[in-house]
Structure formats: C-alpha cells, structure tokens
Design a protein around this motif. Structure first.
Motif, PDB file in Angstrom:
ATOM      1  N   PRO A 193      -8.071   7.838   5.763  1.00 31.88           N
ATOM      2  CA  PRO A 193      -7.198   6.631   5.970  1.00 31.88           C
ATOM      3  C   PRO A 193      -5.706   6.778   5.019  1.00 31.88           C
ATOM      4  O   PRO A 193      -5.797   7.620   4.308  1.00 31.88           O
ATOM      5  N   ASP A 194      -4.949   5.869   5.335  1.00 31.66           N
ATOM      6  CA  ASP A 194      -3.560   5.914   4.582  1.00 31.66           C
ATOM      7  C   ASP A 194      -3.711   5.806   3.306  1.00 31.66           C
ATOM      8  O   ASP A 194      -2.868   6.387   2.426  1.00 31.66           O
ATOM      9  N   CYS A 195      -4.633   4.851   2.851  1.00 29.90           N
ATOM     10  CA  CYS A 195      -4.501   4.178   1.589  1.00 29.90           C
ATOM     11  C   CYS A 195      -5.967   3.813   1.109  1.00 29.90           C
ATOM     12  O   CYS A 195      -6.874   3.947   1.933  1.00 29.90           O
ATOM     13  N   GLY A 196      -6.222   3.200  -0.004  1.00 30.53           N
ATOM     14  CA  GLY A 196      -7.333   2.641  -0.201  1.00 30.53           C
ATOM     15  C   GLY A 196      -7.714   1.299   0.756  1.00 30.53           C
ATOM     16  O   GLY A 196      -6.537   0.876   1.208  1.00 30.53           O
ATOM     17  N   MET A 197      -8.968   0.955   0.897  1.00 29.93           N
ATOM     18  CA  MET A 197      -9.260  -0.239   1.796  1.00 29.93           C
ATOM     19  C   MET A 197      -9.561  -1.359   1.124  1.00 29.93           C
ATOM     20  O   MET A 197     -10.186  -2.233   1.894  1.00 29.93           O
ATOM     21  N   LYS A 198      -9.464  -1.707  -0.314  1.00 25.19           N
ATOM     22  CA  LYS A 198     -10.032  -2.742  -0.854  1.00 25.19           C
ATOM     23  C   LYS A 198      -9.487  -3.993  -0.338  1.00 25.19           C
ATOM     24  O   LYS A 198     -10.215  -4.974  -0.688  1.00 25.19           O
ATOM     25  N   TYR A 199      -8.254  -4.207  -0.066  1.00 23.66           N
ATOM     26  CA  TYR A 199      -7.840  -5.502   0.680  1.00 23.66           C
ATOM     27  C   TYR A 199      -8.227  -5.831   1.977  1.00 23.66           C
ATOM     28  O   TYR A 199      -7.876  -6.864   2.510  1.00 23.66           O
ATOM     29  N   MET A 200      -8.925  -4.963   2.729  1.00 24.32           N
ATOM     30  CA  MET A 200      -9.441  -5.245   4.154  1.00 24.32           C
ATOM     31  C   MET A 200     -10.781  -6.182   4.053  1.00 24.32           C
ATOM     32  O   MET A 200     -11.371  -5.976   3.327  1.00 24.32           O
ATOM     33  N   PRO A 201     -11.087  -6.885   5.190  1.00 22.50           N
ATOM     34  CA  PRO A 201     -12.230  -7.340   5.536  1.00 22.50           C
ATOM     35  C   PRO A 201     -13.241  -6.063   5.709  1.00 22.50           C
ATOM     36  O   PRO A 201     -12.683  -5.064   6.279  1.00 22.50           O
ATOM     37  N   ARG A 202     -14.348  -6.344   5.059  1.00 27.25           N
ATOM     38  CA  ARG A 202     -15.265  -5.147   5.214  1.00 27.25           C
ATOM     39  C   ARG A 202     -15.740  -4.535   6.520  1.00 27.25           C
ATOM     40  O   ARG A 202     -15.623  -3.315   6.811  1.00 27.25           O
ATOM     41  N   HIS A 203     -15.842  -5.638   7.485  1.00 30.66           N
ATOM     42  CA  HIS A 203     -16.370  -5.138   8.760  1.00 30.66           C
ATOM     43  C   HIS A 203     -14.917  -4.193   9.749  1.00 30.66           C
ATOM     44  O   HIS A 203     -15.377  -3.457  10.282  1.00 30.66           O
ATOM     45  N   ILE A 204     -13.916  -4.761   9.138  1.00 27.90           N
ATOM     46  CA  ILE A 204     -12.853  -4.092   9.815  1.00 27.90           C
ATOM     47  C   ILE A 204     -12.662  -2.577   9.102  1.00 27.90           C
ATOM     48  O   ILE A 204     -12.514  -1.692   9.768  1.00 27.90           O
ATOM     49  N   ALA A 205     -12.942  -2.689   7.741  1.00 29.88           N
ATOM     50  CA  ALA A 205     -12.983  -1.213   7.179  1.00 29.88           C
ATOM     51  C   ALA A 205     -13.973  -0.140   7.754  1.00 29.88           C
ATOM     52  O   ALA A 205     -13.594   0.912   8.001  1.00 29.88           O
ATOM     53  N   PHE A 206     -15.156  -0.838   7.739  1.00 33.79           N
ATOM     54  CA  PHE A 206     -16.030  -0.021   8.296  1.00 33.79           C
ATOM     55  C   PHE A 206     -15.940   0.513   9.677  1.00 33.79           C
ATOM     56  O   PHE A 206     -16.033   1.664  10.146  1.00 33.79           O
ATOM     57  N   GLY A 207     -15.326  -0.327  10.662  1.00 32.25           N
ATOM     58  CA  GLY A 207     -15.133  -0.080  12.116  1.00 32.25           C
ATOM     59  C   GLY A 207     -14.056   1.134  12.016  1.00 32.25           C
ATOM     60  O   GLY A 207     -14.161   2.117  12.901  1.00 32.25           O
ATOM     61  N   LYS A 208     -12.973   0.875  11.403  1.00 33.62           N
ATOM     62  CA  LYS A 208     -11.894   1.888  11.128  1.00 33.62           C
ATOM     63  C   LYS A 208     -12.528   3.272  10.791  1.00 33.62           C
ATOM     64  O   LYS A 208     -12.097   4.363  11.379  1.00 33.62           O
ATOM     65  N   LEU A 209     -13.301   3.174   9.656  1.00 31.17           N
ATOM     66  CA  LEU A 209     -13.896   4.415   9.221  1.00 31.17           C
ATOM     67  C   LEU A 209     -14.806   5.069  10.431  1.00 31.17           C
ATOM     68  O   LEU A 209     -14.717   6.607  10.478  1.00 31.17           O
TER      69      LEU A 209
END
Length: 346
Positions: A315-331
């Motif tokens: 990813p571009d950067c850390g994902m801590k500020y995202m909703p978890r389901h969005i972070a998982f889907g992106k990964l």
C-alpha cells in the motif's frame, strides 16, 4: 523463516486498523500524536495488554487471509507510528510538552529533549516476539527513523539537531539489533520528515539512517510518504519527492514510496537503481476498494521502471485510519493483482 522466493512479494507499510472496541477512532482521526495519547484507549490498564494482543492476532490473520507474504503486527499497540518508541527513551519529557506550529498551522504538542537520549530498555521487543509466535510467514517490524524523531521533538539539550538525530539513531540501532535477534525478517525505518524538511535532511539524514542500521544483516527498508491520506488530503500532495535520490546513499536495501494517490511519476526511480523498491499501489485516500485489475496496472507501470526482482508490492502508507473491511478488501485486491502480474511475467 525465509523471505518469499517468488517475484513481486507483497507486504504492508506497517499499520492496520485498530478495532473500535480497542481505541476511540474518532479521537484518533483528529491527530497523529507526538506525545502519548493514553485517552485513546478504551480499556483500563489492567486489561489493555490482553486486548492489544487479541487485536494484534486479528490484524495478523487478516493479512494472512488477504495473501500478504511479509506481515507485520499491524502496529496495534501504538498510538502513532513514532510516539511510543520516542517517548520511551531516557532524556525525553513527554509529560510537559512543548508546542510547535505544524506546516498546516496547527499547534501540536511535542516531547521536550531535556537530557541525553538513551534507550535503557526494549520498547518493541514484546511486539516482535508476539508476532513471531503468531505467524509462520516472513515478519517485518517498523521503527520511527532518527531524523523524523529529531524533527518531532523540541531540542533543549543538544547543541544542534544533528547531534540529537545521531542520539536517536543510536537508540534505534540498539532496538533494531534486539528485534533482529527476536526473529524479524525485515526491519523498516519510517522517515517521512526527510520529505517535509529536505534541506535539513540533506545535511545529516543519511548519516543518521546509516547509524541506525549498523550491524543489521536482515533486509532493511526506509519508508517515506506524503502523509496519511486521512490527515493529508490528496489535493495537497505534491507530484514528486523533494528528497529521494539521496536515499541511494543509505545502507537500506529497500526504499518504500507512496505512488498511487499522488500518481507519482515513476521515472524518479531511476535514481535508486541500486535499491529494491517497495511500491505503493493502493490509494488510501480512495474509500472504494480498487479492483485487482486497477492495482495490476499500477504494478505493470512500476515494472516499466524497476526490474521484477527488485519490486515489492505494498500500500501507499499505513492503513490505521481506514475502516477495517476496506483495508482488508484493498489488501486482497493487491495480492490478487500481484498474483496476476506474476503469472504474466512467468
């Protein structure tokens, strides 16, 4: 534990979303704290470590399910990428902070350096040991870089900020050596402030980074970005780095860059031909989950400038500020895209 042998291995920059039951995400969203923000945690001290352990396992399993090759602990125990380590050192007064004005004009409390900066005890060793016990995949852990920490504190002790940065570098090095012994397969330094303050960085950032990485024999990474997408809007991000080619002189094996959201011209990577590139291919400012096809095109674009055996997908950067389901889907989209391009190049 060996690093993945296949081309285009996938990893994360570091952080993963912390659960709402663990942290006050509304409070978290307002700031990237430099001093400690204990009020962010929802649980009392006697239950906090167990809760952080449980949330860390969730983060590790999400990364594994998505298909990430080189996982982290999600930085679940941290209030920000830098403050937990920086404020744990001797010589730092976190309880009586100084106020500085950020580039955005906001008053930000920062720790004061009131004595010699020293690491008297491990800070992230438990994190690394816990991660090693809970995954059979290659494992990476991150540390704040010495230059960035020197820019996020008020120097009231050392004769100049270079001396302060070198003291931070020695502390980071002592920590990194312990993390390596604990089973870290990759160690990453987060140095976003080399871009924020390039003129000062040119004077001593590379020297400080190299001191921090002395004696480390596992692969090392320097990560720099334009800021968390949730905090720094994409419209304000420049189209290029003001400090990048200089990192060719670091001892780090890999350079990690944010490329998707700012639509970075990847021609600049020609200046880093001696390094592996951890290429940001997920736009964390976009609340939608990119399709694997979109991410695959970003990887293919990277391959126009970097040989496949030198490209790591992230990813571009850390994902801590995202909703978890969005972070998982992106990964998951990123890992599927990497698999697709891997098949194409054989």
């Amino acid at each position: 534990m060996n690093l993945p042998k296949h081309l285009l291995p996938t990893t994360v920059v570091g952080s993963y979303p912390q659960p709402e039951w663990l942290v006050d995400r509304a409070m978290l969203s307002k700031v990237v704290p430099r001093t400690r923000l204990h009020a962010m945690w929802r649980l009392p001290a006697e239950h906090l470590e167990e809760a952080q352990d449980d949330a860390t396992i969730v983060a590790i399993r999400d990364m594994e399910r998505a298909g990430i090759d080189i996982v982290t602990d999600g930085e679940i125990r941290r209030e920000s990428y830098s403050n937990r380590f920086a404020t744990a050192l001797e010589g730092i007064d976190d309880e009586n902070p100084a106020m500085i004005t950020s580039r955005s004009g906001h008053a930000t409390p920062v720790p004061r350096v009131v004595g010699a900066v020293k690491r008297s005890k491990p800070v992230e060793l438990h994190d690394m040991e816990f991660l090693r016990r809970n995954t059979d995949r290659a494992a990476k852990i991150t540390l704040p870089g010495p230059f960035t920490m020197s820019q996020q504190a008020k120097n009231e002790f050392y004769r100049d900020d270079e001396e302060l940065a070198m003291a931070f570098a020695a502390a980071v090095n002592a920590e990194a050596l312990d993390l390596q012994k604990a089973g870290a397969n990759v160690i990453q330094l987060d140095e976003p402030w080399v871009r924020n303050n390039p003129d000062v960085a040119r004077r001593y950032a590379v020297k400080a980074i190299n001191r921090a990485l002395e004696g480390i024999t596992v692969p090392t990474v320097v990560h720099l970005c334009f800021g968390y997408a949730a905090v720094v809007p994409g419209s304000t991000k420049p189209a290029g780095y003001s400090f990048l080619a200089e990192l060719a002189d670091t001892s780090a094996e890999q350079i990690s860059i944010e490329a998707a959201q700012p639509k970075l011209d990847l021609g600049v990577l020609g200046d880093l031909s001696s390094k592996k590139i951890m290429l940001g291919v997920l736009d964390l400012g976009n609340p939608e989950i990119e399709s694997a096809d979109v991410v695959a095109d970003r990887i293919r674009n990277g391959l126009k400038h970097v040989a496949a055996d030198r490209l790591i997908v992230a990813p571009d950067c850390g994902m801590k500020y995202m909703p978890r389901h969005i972070a998982f889907g992106k990964l998951k989209a990123m890992c599927d895209a990497a698999a697709t391009v891997r098949r194409e190049i054989g």
